[in-house]
Design an enzyme around this catalytic site. Structure first.
Site, PDB file in Angstrom:
ATOM      1  N   ASP A 210     -21.455 -52.882  19.319  1.00  0.00           N
ATOM      2  CA  ASP A 210     -21.283 -52.752  17.876  1.00  0.00           C
ATOM      3  C   ASP A 210     -21.507 -54.128  17.098  1.00  0.00           C
ATOM      4  O   ASP A 210     -21.297 -55.250  17.821  1.00  0.00           O
ATOM      5  CB  ASP A 210     -20.041 -52.256  17.625  1.00  0.00           C
ATOM      6  CG  ASP A 210     -19.666 -50.757  17.601  1.00  0.00           C
ATOM      7  OD1 ASP A 210     -20.679 -50.177  17.485  1.00  0.00           O
ATOM      8  OD2 ASP A 210     -18.555 -50.520  17.750  1.00  0.00           O
ATOM      9  N   LYS A 232     -28.761 -49.381  15.491  1.00  0.00           N
ATOM     10  CA  LYS A 232     -30.087 -49.271  15.392  1.00  0.00           C
ATOM     11  C   LYS A 232     -30.543 -48.340  16.127  1.00  0.00           C
ATOM     12  O   LYS A 232     -31.968 -47.942  16.286  1.00  0.00           O
ATOM     13  CB  LYS A 232     -31.057 -50.569  15.592  1.00  0.00           C
ATOM     14  CG  LYS A 232     -30.482 -51.837  14.592  1.00  0.00           C
ATOM     15  CD  LYS A 232     -31.562 -52.789  14.795  1.00  0.00           C
ATOM     16  CE  LYS A 232     -31.182 -53.999  13.844  1.00  0.00           C
ATOM     17  NZ  LYS A 232     -31.355 -55.399  14.577  1.00  0.00           N
ATOM     18  N   MET A 347     -10.793 -51.884   6.514  1.00  0.00           N
ATOM     19  CA  MET A 347     -11.766 -51.378   5.915  1.00  0.00           C
ATOM     20  C   MET A 347     -11.472 -51.101   4.379  1.00  0.00           C
ATOM     21  O   MET A 347     -11.832 -50.219   3.948  1.00  0.00           O
ATOM     22  CB  MET A 347     -12.261 -49.994   6.585  1.00  0.00           C
ATOM     23  CG  MET A 347     -12.651 -50.152   8.080  1.00  0.00           C
ATOM     24  SD  MET A 347     -12.979 -48.579   9.060  1.00  0.00           S
ATOM     25  CE  MET A 347     -11.450 -48.062   9.590  1.00  0.00           C
TER      26      MET A 347
END
Ligand code: SAH
Length: 430
Positions: A210, A232, A347
């Site tokens: 990650d 990706k 977050m």
């Protein structure tokens, strides 16, 4: 051989004692006993300590009944029925008596003050997975410890291969199986991964990584290891997470050992549980290796403990990835606003204005100390502090970007007491 030439004592014969359920007598209750008793208990020995006094560390064992303590000086009848004896007092005469009494009973006995006079010696020991190491230093305990540390470190770091040729037993959680290990990498600094995580990484054929996992660990991987950037992965008809799950399963089914390297702890807002479940469903052996979560470690490294006596008796870890009024949000923001303790928001950079607003609207004190820590544990770490009323503006003004952790609560103010004062800049040269 001419008279007067003495041959050196032969080396001790190394053996492992199975002590489970067997009486072991420790004479002496000081610092040496404190170091030896846990190992004896771990081997299942029935330990009796004979000593007029014992160190405070041994007392809980007595209270819990895991050892028996005879609170008096040694008597030779103490050795009755024993399989193994340790003479650990600081009185040479007592230790000598214990060794002699043990000898008369043909019981092996360690002597702490003079190892050469006992009939047994304690090696420096270590363990890595199923492998135990015992080292005798030829009379120099420091040498034994140094060699032991070297061997154990080498095993841990994968420099000394401890993997059996045949598949290991499934219940040995510390030995990698072909399959997947979902590993928490910690907040970012390479040193903050667990020992087990690092060891499994050293055995990986494939590492699926990650963005938030410690990137510097990748530099240590052997050239043949395939590194897959989880962000990706080609998705095709998959969602991002499905593509990752499929990638883990595919590599594992092809017989590779896959390490899924994640930031922090895999089970704290990490979707690690979804990955583990996908492996279980696919019949792929999977283990989870907990990590140091950023929720606790990032504030801690920035001088903010999540709890402190008299300041916070609770700490709640919350995701701020959805706006408080988002119908999909599972967070009880009004409830959190009534909390007196510590609030840790992950977050939450983008939603910080709305989050602060809803906390204030439902009663949290606007003067509550607050902080935002970006890139915790990394060289780029930045900390912005303020109050709940001002923190969103301060963070925006400072240009704080994810990854960052927001902490709200009185504990933030402890920073001033817990961080060393800044080193004064050197006076400019002439
Ligand atoms: N499983 C991770 C959290 C994943 S969610 C853990 O246990 O740490 C991602 C969020 O974690 C980021 O948005 C940020 O809020 C936080 N985070 C992770 N690493 C961080 C770091 N080094 N510094 C600050 N915040 C971090």
């Amino acid at each position: 051989m001419s008279e007067g030439v003495t041959s050196p004592a032969p080396d001790p014969y190394l053996a492992g004692l199975r002590l489970a359920g067997r009486r072991v007598v420790v004479v002496g209750g000081g610092a040496v006993a404190q170091r030896r008793v846990p190992g004896l208990l771990a081997a299942g020995a029935v330990v009796t300590v004979v000593a007029p006094r014992i160190t405070p560390t041994l007392e809980p064992h007595v209270t819990a009944g895991t050892i028996t303590w005879h609170e008096r000086p040694y008597a030779d009848s103490d050795l009755d029925g024993s399989w193994y004896v340790l003479a650990l007092t600081d009185d040479a005469a007592v230790n000598a008596r214990v060794v002699a009494d043990a000898e008369a009973r043909r019981v092996f006995c360690v002597r702490a003050d003079d190892g050469t006079r006992g009939t047994a010696v304690t090696p420096a020991t270590g363990r890595q997975g199923a492998v135990s190491v015992a080292v005798l230093g030829g009379g120099d305990p420091r040498r034994a410890v140094a060699v032991r540390d070297g061997v154990v470190d080498a095993m841990r770091e994968g420099r000394l291969d401890t993997l059996p040729r045949r598949p290991p037993r499934a219940q040995d959680a510390s030995t990698p199986l072909p399959g997947v290990a979902v590993v928490g990498g910690g907040p970012g600094d390479a040193d903050l991964i667990t020992v087990r995580g690092r060891r499994l990484l050293a055995h990986a054929d494939v590492v699926v990584v990650d963005r938030l996992a410690p990137q510097s660990l990748l530099a240590e991987l052997a050239p043949h290891v395939e590194v897959v950037d989880a962000a990706k992965l080609p998705r095709g008809r998959f969602m991002a997470q499905e593509a990752i799950n499929a990638c883990l399963v595919e590599h594992a089914l092809a017989g590779r050992f896959v390490v899924r390297l994640k930031g922090g702890d895999p089970y704290v807002f990490g979707r690690g549980s979804e990955e583990v479940e996908a492996c279980v469903v696919a019949g792929v052996p999977v283990t989870v290796v907990p990590g140091v979560t950023s929720a606790i470690s990032v504030p801690g490294l920035a001088g903010i403990p999540l709890t402190h006596r008299g300041v916070a008796h609770e700490a709640v870890v919350v995701s701020g990835h959805l706006a408080p009024d988002d119908p999909g949000s599972l967070v009880d923001w009004p409830g959190l606003a009534r909390l007196r303790g510590t609030l840790v928001l992950l977050m939450a950079v983008d939603r910080l204005p709305q989050i602060a607003e809803v906390l204030l609207a439902h009663g949290r004190d606007p003067q509550t100390p607050a902080a935002v820590v970006q890139d915790g544990s990394l060289p780029t770490e930045r900390v912005v502090t303020g109050t709940l009323a001002g923190i969103a503006g301060a963070a925006a003004a400072a240009g704080v970007r994810p990854p960052a952790i927001v902490v709200v609560g009185g504990v933030v103010a402890l920073r001033d007491r817990l961080l060393p004062p800044p080193v004064p800049a050197p006076a400019p040269g002439p």
